[in-house]
Write an enzyme that holds these catalytic residues in place. Structure first.
Site, short mmCIF file in Angstrom:
data_model
loop_
_atom_site.label_atom_id
_atom_site.label_comp_id
_atom_site.label_asym_id
_atom_site.label_seq_id
_atom_site.Cartn_x
_atom_site.Cartn_y
_atom_site.Cartn_z
N ARG A 48 0.83 -1.21 0.00
CA ARG A 48 0.00 0.00 0.00
C ARG A 48 0.86 1.26 0.00
NH1 ARG A 48 -5.31 -0.64 3.73
NH2 ARG A 48 -3.92 -1.03 5.47
N HIS A 318 -13.87 4.57 14.19
CA HIS A 318 -12.68 3.96 13.62
C HIS A 318 -11.46 4.34 14.46
CE1 HIS A 318 -9.09 4.39 10.88
NE2 HIS A 318 -9.40 3.13 10.68
N GLU A 338 -13.10 -0.28 18.56
CA GLU A 338 -12.09 -0.92 17.72
C GLU A 338 -10.70 -0.70 18.30
OE1 GLU A 338 -10.60 -1.01 13.06
OE2 GLU A 338 -11.47 0.85 13.83
#
Length: 392
Positions: A48, A318, A338
């Site tokens: 990435r 997130h 998370e």
């Protein structure tokens, strides 16, 4: 007690970890062959970082009050964000009372409408906003969660995002979210590899452990729908961020077409109450996942959460470490949180923004008590080298 005013705003940058969690050394699981919007190009599939996912780096915002108290926050934004803060946003912060957070947010947002609304501008606004909440809580000698109305639960429970949900289960997490490795451009063979990886992980964790897939904006509606149906037999709990953030129509169709009982989640790369209003009114998802460091900060997350709560939609922010934890602890419609597994092989629990923050709490056995330390309860690590690329 008279409230102090803000006398200085500083924007600093950091490379290597921190809030830009993609800015990692070679060999980290987060830079593996993972599906992205750039996976349509073979030369950008294996890593990435090859297409520049880590070019921004971390942005650190400090706001100093007239009594010497300093609040700070970290987000993604690097030098671009620092320029926006120093050369544009600082004028709306310096000289204001530390309590005037709503006014400062409103002025920052409306002053940048012509080039902002989303993206790195909202990251910068979010960072300033979080620093202002940290400052106000420190001035009042209270944790941020107390400013938000107080905790509604004594401890948080977490699912883990990373390459090894099987190890996350052993560590006590309630579920594990895997990165999707292959996108539509890799054809039938890639789809089969995705499903084989999910089946292998299901065999490791057993039938009752949550498994989710993070698709990171990499799919189209037909592929995502097929993936959802074939993964349903493997007990997939939710399918996350399948489509580009602006494809509200695609999300609405996907949610209608996935198997009964499977959840569609998104919102990591959405921003402001207006963006989330679209997701909610068009019934695009079952769970929204705003990032408090990107969506407009805590001031805007409060509004976003209220919109979702009125529609019975859960808010599971997130990542974002302490900036999310203090919020989740105060909201009934955020029942869990998370945790990003930032160890290179996702085989142990390390602080999410390590090494930038000191005193950053981590879950133990998949659970955590949010600290009552003033502000967000963390400190900047003085051993981490930071730059101030711009001044005003």
């Amino acid at each position: 007690m008279s409230m102090p005013t803000i006398r200085a705003v500083r924007a600093l940058t950091v490379r290597g970890g921190g809030a830009d969690y993609h800015d990692q050394d070679a060999g980290h699981w987060i830079d593996d062959h993972i599906a992205t919007p750039m996976s349509r190009y073979p030369e950008y599939r294996q890593s990435r970082q090859s297409f520049g996912i880590n070019v921004l780096g971390t942005l650190v915002i400090e706001v100093e009050a007239s009594d010497g108290t300093v609040g700070f926050a970290v987000t993604t934004g690097g030098e671009i964000g620092a320029f926006i803060v120093e050369r544009h946003l600082a004028r709306f912060i310096e000289g204001q009372r530390v309590t005037d957070i709503e006014k400062m947010w409103d002025q920052m947002f409306h002053a940048t409408l012509y080039y902002g609304r989303k993206g790195v501008v909202l990251n910068a606004i979010s960072g300033v906003d979080l620093a202002l909440w940290d400052l106000l809580a420190k001035v009042r000698r209270e944790p941020v969660h107390q400013l938000l109305g107080g905790k509604v639960r004594d401890e948080l429970e977490f699912y883990a995002t990373g390459a090894r949900p099987d190890l996350a289960k052993e560590m006590g997490f309630i579920g594990g979210k895997l990165p999707l490795h292959h996108g539509p451009a890799e054809g039938e063979a890639g789809l089969r590899r995705n499903l084989d990886a999910l089946a292998d992980m299901r065999s490791r964790v057993g039938a009752d452990f949550w498994l989710m897939l993070d698709c990171w904006m990499s799919l189209d509606v037909p592929y995502a729908t097929r993936l959802a149906h074939e993964a349903h037999a493997l007990g997939l709990k939710w399918i996350e961020e399948c489509l580009p953030p602006d494809d509200y129509w695609g999300y609405a169709k996907l949610r209608r077409d996935v198997p009964r009982g499977m959840l569609v989640t998104t919102g990591e790369h959405e921003a402001t109450r207006w963006g989330f209003r679209m997701l909610l009114e068009m019934e695009c998802c079952d769970i929204i996942q705003p990032d408090v460091g990107w969506c407009g900060g805590l001031t805007e997350l409060i509004r976003i959460s209220a919109l979702a709560d009125a529609r019975g939609v859960l808010v599971i922010p997130h990542g974002s470490s302490v900036y999310s934890y203090h919020f989740v602890a105060t909201r009934h419609n955020s029942p869990f949180a998370e945790f990003l597994m930032m160890a290179p092989q996702a085989d142990r629990v390390v602080p999410m923004f390590d090494p930038l923050l000191l005193d950053e709490p981590v879950p133990v056995g998949g659970r955590m008590k949010v600290p009552d330390t003033p502000g967000f309860g963390v400190r900047l690590n003085p051993d981490v080298r930071m730059q101030r690329p711009y001044e005003h």
